[in-house]
Design an enzyme around this catalytic site. Structure first.
Site: not given
Ligand code: FAS
Ligand code: PHB
Length: 388
Positions: A72, A199, A291, A295, A383
């Site tokens: 994009h 947005y 989000p 980032k 961004y």
């Molecule tokens: P993660 O949380 O992805 O991975 C951590 C892993 O560790 C998990 O698999 C968990 O099961 C495991 N774990 C936890 N505790 C443990 C333990 N005690 N022992 C062993 N394993 C354990 N970011 C965006 O950029 N855009 C978005 O739209 C967006 N939407 C999101 C929506 C939700 C609901 C959430 C929660 C996050 C969102 N994020 C978004 C942020 C998300 O993408 C995180 O930044 C990303 O998953 C980070 O990756 P990790 O640091 O690997 O952590």
């Molecule tokens: C998404 O597609 O999930 C998304 C994209 C941009 C954002 C947050 C979420 O800033």
């Protein structure tokens, strides 16, 4: 067991670190609390910075992303005065890749399988020990306690993980801002409402129109933080989303059944100690962003860039500076992303206590972006991702 690096957490940051280290001949064991299916069932981020794309290429996880991802070159901002575009190509000669975190995680798992990396799923009670001496990690599985001796532990276990909790309170400093609203998100097998992300700032609240591919749309609306997703029927969601999007988009968009519906709370959080002895925190284990700026996932990836560089130098030549400066280097970029995500959130959402002056300032931030190339360029540079 003994290995070079034990990685706690099999999400995107843990898997990418394991992939980059194994490709360099450094041994790892990934300990993941959940099953692989559970990890792969999560629906989260959707936008990859160009730096993240480069990292995935380096890890050898780019084939499907290049086939199925969507570059994009801009996005739209929408206000009551209408919609305008922020042109990343024109403003900073860069782009982002729209490719879901679920797909990234699946590609990382496939790459890890291909090189025979060691990933233990459903590893319970994972606990790092003796981080200032001879580090080891214990965990429970199939009714047995296992112990892995190692040189380093990577805490990639997310915001609710165990790693950050083992850093003594007097050795860590935490800074947090909880936002007074959440995002109700749905996924639907419908044609995206527009060719790029929208947005929207609207008096009823924020909305975001995103996508995963030409037949899979991702939408969010701002809701009160105590809201319940089950209270929202699909029809109610679509009606509210259409109220907040520009008429020319709302009038033609396709709606349909939601295949996922959830509310994500919004917070900014930083643990300003990303290293404690042999333990290095990365990703959500160390920081959380709303989000709005897309980032979260990208910051996790940039942490892994710095941490993998430090570990490769250590094992390659005994050079320790990359590990010694990891926390400071990673945090510099973290704080820039924290600011950008806070800023995007502040100009696009309605805050319960917002007064008329706040409202006017928000409108002027958006008019600045509409009218000034320089303002749009500053947004575009952040961004698409600041240089690693
Ligand atoms: P993660 O949380 O992805 O991975 C951590 C892993 O560790 C998990 O698999 C968990 O099961 C495991 N774990 C936890 N505790 C443990 C333990 N005690 N022992 C062993 N394993 C354990 N970011 C965006 O950029 N855009 C978005 O739209 C967006 N939407 C999101 C929506 C939700 C609901 C959430 C929660 C996050 C969102 N994020 C978004 C942020 C998300 O993408 C995180 O930044 C990303 O998953 C980070 O990756 P990790 O640091 O690997 O952590
Ligand atoms: C998404 O597609 O999930 C998304 C994209 C941009 C954002 C947050 C979420 O800033």
């Amino acid at each position: 067991m003994k290995t070079n690096v034990v990685i706690i957490g099999g999400g995107p940051s843990g898997l990418l670190l394991s992939q980059l280290l194994n490709k360099a001949g450094i041994g790892t064991v990934v300990l993941e609390r959940r099953s692989r299916d559970y990890v792969l069932s999560r629906i989260r981020a959707g936008v990859l910075e160009s730096g993240t794309v480069d990292l995935l290429r380096r890890a050898g996880c780019d084939a499907r992303m290049d086939r199925e991802g969507h570059p994009h070159e801009g996005c739209y901002l929408s206000t009551e005065r209408g919609m305008f575009r922020v042109d990343f190509r024109d403003l900073c000669d860069n782009e982002v890749m729209v490719y879901g975190q679920t797909e990234v995680t699946e590609d990382l798992y496939a790459a890890q399988d291909a090189i025979g990396a060691t990933i233990v799923h459903e590893a319970m009670e994972v606990m790092p020990h003796d981080l200032d001496g001879s580090p080891y990690v214990t965990y429970e599985k199939d009714g047995e306690t296992h112990r892995i001796a190692c040189d380093f532990v990577a805490g990639c276990d997310g915001y609710h993980g165990v790693s950050r909790t083992v850093i003594p309170a007097d050795r860590k400093h935490e800074i947090e801002r909880v936002y007074p609203f959440g995002w109700l998100g749905i996924l639907s097998r419908t044609k995206p409402a527009a060719d790029e992300l929208i947005y929207a700032n609207h008096p009823r609240g924020f909305a975001l129109a995103s996508m995963r591919n030409e037949n899979l749309s991702r939408y969010y609306i701002q809701v009160p933080m105590e809201d319940d997703p089950d209270k929202w029927s699909d029809d109610a969601f679509w009606a509210e989303l259409k109220r907040r999007l520009p008429d020319e988009v709302a009038d033609t968009m396709e709606t349909g059944a939601s295949i996922d519906k959830s509310i994500a709370p919004l917070r900014s959080y930083v643990c300003t100690t990303m290293r404690h002895g042999a333990l290095f925190l990365a990703g959500d284990a160390a920081h959380i962003v709303p989000p709005t700026g897309a980032k979260g996932l990208n910051l996790a990836m940039s942490d892994i860039h710095y941490l993998s560089e430090g570990l490769l130098a250590w094992y390659g030549s005994g050079e320790a500076s990359g590990l010694e400066t990891y926390s400071d280097r990673a945090l510099l970029r973290v704080w820039r992303a924290i600011r950008f995500s806070w800023w995007m959130t502040s100009i696009l959402h309605r805050y319960p206590q917002q007064d008329e002056f706040d409202q006017r300032m928000q409108e002027m931030e958006l008019e600045n972006l509409r009218d000034l190339d320089a303002a749009r360029r500053a947004m575009a540079l952040n961004y698409v991702g600041l240089p690693l």
